[in-house]
Design a protein around this motif. Structure first.
Motif, short mmCIF file in Angstrom:
data_model
loop_
_atom_site.label_atom_id
_atom_site.label_comp_id
_atom_site.label_asym_id
_atom_site.label_seq_id
_atom_site.Cartn_x
_atom_site.Cartn_y
_atom_site.Cartn_z
N GLY A 146 -73.25 -21.36 -4.12
CA GLY A 146 -73.13 -22.43 -3.14
C GLY A 146 -74.38 -22.58 -2.30
O GLY A 146 -74.84 -23.70 -2.04
N TYR A 147 -74.95 -21.43 -1.91
CA TYR A 147 -76.18 -21.44 -1.12
C TYR A 147 -77.32 -22.07 -1.92
O TYR A 147 -78.04 -22.95 -1.43
N ILE A 148 -77.44 -21.60 -3.17
CA ILE A 148 -78.52 -22.12 -4.02
C ILE A 148 -78.30 -23.60 -4.32
O ILE A 148 -79.25 -24.41 -4.31
N ALA A 149 -77.03 -24.00 -4.57
CA ALA A 149 -76.74 -25.41 -4.85
C ALA A 149 -77.11 -26.29 -3.66
O ALA A 149 -77.67 -27.39 -3.82
N LYS A 150 -76.82 -25.79 -2.44
CA LYS A 150 -77.15 -26.54 -1.24
C LYS A 150 -78.67 -26.71 -1.12
O LYS A 150 -79.18 -27.81 -0.85
N LYS A 151 -79.38 -25.60 -1.31
CA LYS A 151 -80.84 -25.66 -1.22
C LYS A 151 -81.43 -26.52 -2.33
O LYS A 151 -82.43 -27.22 -2.13
N LYS A 152 -80.78 -26.47 -3.51
CA LYS A 152 -81.26 -27.29 -4.63
C LYS A 152 -81.06 -28.77 -4.31
O LYS A 152 -81.93 -29.60 -4.62
N ASP A 153 -79.94 -29.11 -3.66
CA ASP A 153 -79.71 -30.50 -3.25
C ASP A 153 -80.77 -30.94 -2.25
O ASP A 153 -81.28 -32.06 -2.32
N GLU A 154 -81.09 -30.04 -1.31
CA GLU A 154 -82.14 -30.35 -0.34
C GLU A 154 -83.48 -30.55 -1.04
O GLU A 154 -84.25 -31.48 -0.72
N LEU A 155 -83.74 -29.68 -2.02
CA LEU A 155 -84.99 -29.78 -2.79
C LEU A 155 -85.03 -31.08 -3.58
O LEU A 155 -86.05 -31.77 -3.63
N ASP A 156 -83.89 -31.43 -4.20
CA ASP A 156 -83.82 -32.67 -4.97
C ASP A 156 -84.03 -33.89 -4.07
O ASP A 156 -84.71 -34.85 -4.46
N GLN A 157 -83.47 -33.85 -2.87
CA GLN A 157 -83.63 -34.97 -1.94
C GLN A 157 -85.08 -35.10 -1.50
O GLN A 157 -85.64 -36.21 -1.43
N LEU A 158 -85.69 -33.94 -1.21
CA LEU A 158 -87.11 -33.97 -0.85
C LEU A 158 -87.96 -34.51 -1.99
O LEU A 158 -88.87 -35.31 -1.79
N THR A 159 -87.63 -34.03 -3.20
CA THR A 159 -88.37 -34.49 -4.39
C THR A 159 -88.20 -35.99 -4.57
O THR A 159 -89.15 -36.71 -4.91
N LYS A 160 -86.97 -36.48 -4.33
CA LYS A 160 -86.70 -37.91 -4.43
C LYS A 160 -87.51 -38.68 -3.40
O LYS A 160 -88.08 -39.73 -3.70
N ASN B 74 -91.65 -24.34 -0.02
CA ASN B 74 -90.91 -23.34 0.75
C ASN B 74 -89.46 -23.23 0.27
O ASN B 74 -88.93 -22.13 0.11
N LEU B 75 -88.84 -24.39 0.01
CA LEU B 75 -87.46 -24.39 -0.49
C LEU B 75 -87.38 -23.75 -1.87
O LEU B 75 -86.47 -22.96 -2.16
N ASP B 76 -88.35 -24.10 -2.73
CA ASP B 76 -88.37 -23.53 -4.08
C ASP B 76 -88.50 -22.02 -4.03
O ASP B 76 -87.82 -21.29 -4.77
N GLN B 77 -89.37 -21.54 -3.14
CA GLN B 77 -89.54 -20.09 -3.01
C GLN B 77 -88.28 -19.44 -2.45
O GLN B 77 -87.88 -18.35 -2.88
N GLU B 78 -87.61 -20.14 -1.54
CA GLU B 78 -86.37 -19.63 -0.97
C GLU B 78 -85.30 -19.51 -2.06
O GLU B 78 -84.56 -18.52 -2.12
N ILE B 79 -85.23 -20.53 -2.94
CA ILE B 79 -84.26 -20.51 -4.04
C ILE B 79 -84.58 -19.38 -5.00
O ILE B 79 -83.70 -18.63 -5.45
N LYS B 80 -85.86 -19.23 -5.33
CA LYS B 80 -86.27 -18.17 -6.27
C LYS B 80 -85.95 -16.79 -5.70
O LYS B 80 -85.51 -15.89 -6.43
N THR B 81 -86.19 -16.65 -4.40
CA THR B 81 -85.90 -15.35 -3.77
C THR B 81 -84.41 -15.04 -3.86
O THR B 81 -84.02 -13.91 -4.19
N LYS B 82 -83.60 -16.05 -3.57
CA LYS B 82 -82.15 -15.84 -3.64
C LYS B 82 -81.70 -15.57 -5.06
O LYS B 82 -80.85 -14.70 -5.32
N GLU B 83 -82.29 -16.31 -6.03
CA GLU B 83 -81.95 -16.10 -7.44
C GLU B 83 -82.29 -14.68 -7.86
O GLU B 83 -81.52 -14.01 -8.58
N ALA B 84 -83.49 -14.23 -7.46
CA ALA B 84 -83.93 -12.88 -7.84
C ALA B 84 -82.98 -11.81 -7.30
O ALA B 84 -82.78 -10.77 -7.92
N GLU B 85 -82.39 -12.09 -6.13
CA GLU B 85 -81.46 -11.13 -5.55
C GLU B 85 -80.13 -11.08 -6.29
O GLU B 85 -79.49 -10.04 -6.36
#
Length: 728
Positions: free
Chosen positions: A94-108, A433-444
């Motif tokens: 859920g955390y990653i999905a939320k951040k991914k949505d934020e990343l997608d919106q920024l990318t958009k 920054n968001l991408d790195q945050e997602i990667k950090t969470k994924e790695a955990e």
């Protein structure tokens, strides 16, 4: 997403271009060029003559083909593990999905800003095009006369307009058009020569003569004599002076009345016209001589000048002034002669010095032109370069209003671009920054355990019980082992090997071989994954592919685009079957790859172009009210023969024994001819079925598919929405 693919000088493609959709089904025979498409998508840099038009160059491209199998998979050694979040990490997901949505919106937002930059650049280009056209009009206006300066810029609108803009710093003197043309005609005329300088007309002497008062002073005789008083009183001195000539010839008789004249009177007359009178009279005569000499000399000089051949000046402009001079001279000579006849008269000369000054002004302009001509020819190369700069300064000044408006608009657009780019830069930093945050969470939260279990469950579920995958010695890697734990060591059949490699690919789509790349967007390419598979496994693979397509259509698992390439008609029909999901049509395109004379082509179709004889047999069953009673039995038998014998393989006895009673007899009737050896889909054997038996045969026909585990295929071909549980 890839919006355009260009294939050139690779395999048998020569300049082939097509625009794929979100989901693409590409059908073609072996050797037509399907795998080439997958290879170009996987690694475009290896094919310099090909091109991909893609929204996001960094998007992951997951390609299943022979290269993928060689790179990622081996029976005898470990393979890279697939990292996933697993099912027990819902909070992390859920955390990653939320951040991914934020990343997608920024990318958009960034893409929207990039589109704005693109639009502004388009506006700049429009202004450039407009300015180039306007400058080109100016070039055409002056190209014949100023070609010497325009050389090097005559053939390019872009180069000419740029040169005009560069002349903003031109500090040459601004020369008018006529003078530029004149100088050009001198400098670039091969027949140009230097000329001797001409002289002014000297006017000092004529001015001096014009100032003389000799003509305006009356000449009379001596006034202190009686006859003098009378002559002055009568004002007839000129008349008396004329009579003197006749008095000498008339023997002292009056030439008018013939009366004798005394010596005293005669002497008085002579005394009246004394030496002073004669002196003044002679001055008038000398004045005439001087005047005539001066004017004649000037006229001679002017006539000589008029006859000179000097091409750079127009001597004819002197003609009118010379005529005025001659006319005034003629009048003045008459006035002088009149003064000589009547010395007592007052005469005034016509002023000709003004005409001479006008003439000298014209001559001065001639002298300037001759001087300039000679100076130009003395420093011809330097002057040529100087003239070219002056021409460009002239052109710039003519275009200056257009250039000012052009630069004003372009400057405004560039400021807009700079402003938007700052926004893009800021948002790009936020994206990183968001991408790195997602990667950090994924790695955990990621591990390879979940994927291992999923692959093993699928293998077991579909009867592949002779081997599994297990953790290899190297952390984050798998190995294929037998039930006793030993590595398979190249003992897998081709079908088993194909199936497990596709399962590996299928799981990799949901995860990543990189522990921090799970949520990245992906383009999926699947190139013929059904080699050496039996019908049951082929159906499972088809179903998995349909799951991938479904995820793409529903924007799940970060799948943005799918390409499915195959030469197998059955596989193609399975994966393209929509059932009742006609809404998918807007996202899908169909393609057929053909090769003719060693040249491949790609044709686009709105609807699925693959219609087989096999499918047409099924269409005969669509409307039972209109079914052909004479051919229905043969149709059913041919469908069973093609599907079970040619595609799938059927244990006929097992099939028959799965029925009881009358159904068993009907089943035997349907399958008894299948193994005959001489019947194929296109044979034309006919067996008549009684009308009351049609429904029974159709019922058993469906049960055969159901009892043999192929009900899904029956539902697909009959266009019945499959309600069975999705295979995963």
């Amino acid at each position: 997403m890839i919006s355009k693919i260009f294939l050139d000088k690779v395999a048998t493609y020569n300049g082939v271009e097509f625009a794929p959709s979100k989901v693409n089904y590409i059908y073609g025979g072996n050797g037509t060029g399907k795998t080439t498409i997958s290879k170009v998508i996987a690694n475009k840099t290896a094919y310099p003559n090909c091109a991909l038009e893609i929204e996001d160059e960094a998007i992951d491209k997951c390609v299943y083909n022979c290269d993928f199998v060689k790179e990622h998979f081996s029976q005898s050694s470990s393979v890279k593990g697939i990292f996933t979040l697993g099912k027990d990490t819902k909070d992390a997901q859920g955390y990653i999905a939320k951040k991914k949505d934020e990343l997608d919106q920024l990318t958009k937002n960034i893409k929207g800003n990039q589109e704005s930059v693109k639009k502004l650049k388009g506006n700049i280009q429009t202004e450039i095009d407009s300015f180039e056209k306007q400058s080109w009009i100016t070039k055409k206006k002056y190209e014949e006369l100023f070609r010497v300066a325009f050389e090097g810029y005559m053939g390019s609108m872009k180069a000419f307009s740029k040169k005009c803009l560069d002349e903003k710093t031109n500090t040459s003197e601004l020369i008018d058009y006529e003078k530029l043309v004149e100088r050009k005609n001198v400098l670039f005329n091969k027949s140009s020569v230097k000329h001797e300088q001409i002289s002014n007309i000297t006017v000092d002497r004529i001015v001096e003569l014009e100032k003389s008062n000799i003509l305006s002073t009356p000449i009379i005789g001596k006034e202190d004599t009686q006859i003098g008083e009378l002559i002055n009183k009568l004002k007839n001195s000129d008349w008396v002076n004329t009579g003197r000539k006749y008095l000498i010839e008339s023997d002292s008789k009056c030439p008018f009345c013939q009366q004798p004249i005394t010596n005293d009177l005669n002497q008085e007359i002579e005394d009246f016209f004394d030496e002073s009178y004669e002196k003044q009279f002679n001055l008038i005569k000398q004045f005439k001589t001087d005047y005539e000499s001066c004017v004649t000399s000037m006229l001679t000089t002017l006539e000589t000048l008029r006859q000179m051949e000097i091409k750079i000046i127009d001597l004819s402009v002197l003609d009118e002034k010379i005529e005025i001079l001659k006319e005034k001279n003629k009048i003045n000579l008459m006035k002088i002669d009149k003064k000589l006849i009547s010395p007592s008269n007052v005469e005034k000369l016509e002023i000709i010095s003004d005409v001479l000054k006008d003439i000298n002004s014209v001559i001065a302009s001639f002298q300037d032109k001759i001087k300039q001509n000679n100076q130009l020819l003395d420093n011809i190369e330097e002057e040529k370069n100087k003239l070219k700069n002056e021409i460009w300064r002239f052109v710039f000044e003519e275009l200056k209003p257009v250039i000012t408006e052009f630069e004003k608009k372009v400057s405004g657009y560039k400021k807009g671009i700079d402003s938007i780019r700052k926004i893009i830069s800021k948002k790009s930093g936020e994206c990183r920054n968001l991408d790195q945050e997602i990667k950090t969470k994924e790695a955990e939260m990621t591990s390879t355990e979940y994927t291992k279990n999923e692959i093993n469950t699928t293998l077991k579920k579909f009867g592949f019980v002779g081997f599994t995958i297990d953790d290899a010695d190297a952390k984050g890697s798998y190995k294929i082992v037998r039930m006793d734990g030993c590595c398979v060591e190249e003992t897998l059949s081709e079908g088993e090997y194909t199936f497990i490699t596709f399962l590996y690919f299928y799981q990799m789509i949901k995860g990543s071989i990189d522990p921090t790349g799970i949520t990245r967007d992906k383009i999926i390419v699947i190139d013929d994954p059904i080699s050496s598979l039996d019908s049951n496994v082929l159906f499972i693979v088809s179903h998995l592919v349909k799951d991938i397509v479904s995820d793409c259509n529903n924007n799940k698992n970060n799948i943005k685009q799918v390409f499915v390439l195959t030469h197998n008609i059955y596989f193609h029909k399975e994966v393209t079957f929509r059932g009742a999901r006609e809404n998918l049509k807007q996202h899908e395109k169909f393609w057929i790859v053909k090769k003719l004379d060693e040249s491949s082509s790609i044709d686009e179709y709105v609807d699925n172009p693959i219609q087989t004889t096999y499918e047409m047999l099924w269409r005969e069953l669509d409307n039972l009210d209109k079914v052909n009673k004479a051919t229905i039995f043969n149709t059913l038998r041919r469908i069973l023969e093609y599907y079970f014998n040619i595609i799938g393989g059927l244990d006929y006895e097992k099939c028959i024994h799965s029925f009881d009673g009358e159904d068993k007899l009907l089943c035997r009737a349907l399958v008894s001819w299948i193994n005959d050896g001489s019947h194929f889909v296109n044979d034309d054997m006919v067996m008549y079925v009684e009308p009351e038996g049609i429904e029974k045969y159709l019922s058993v026909f469906k049960l055969i598919f159901d009892n043999m585990g192929h009900l899904n295929h029956y539902n697909m071909m009959m266009k019945i929405e499959n309600s069975t549980e999705t295979v995963t």
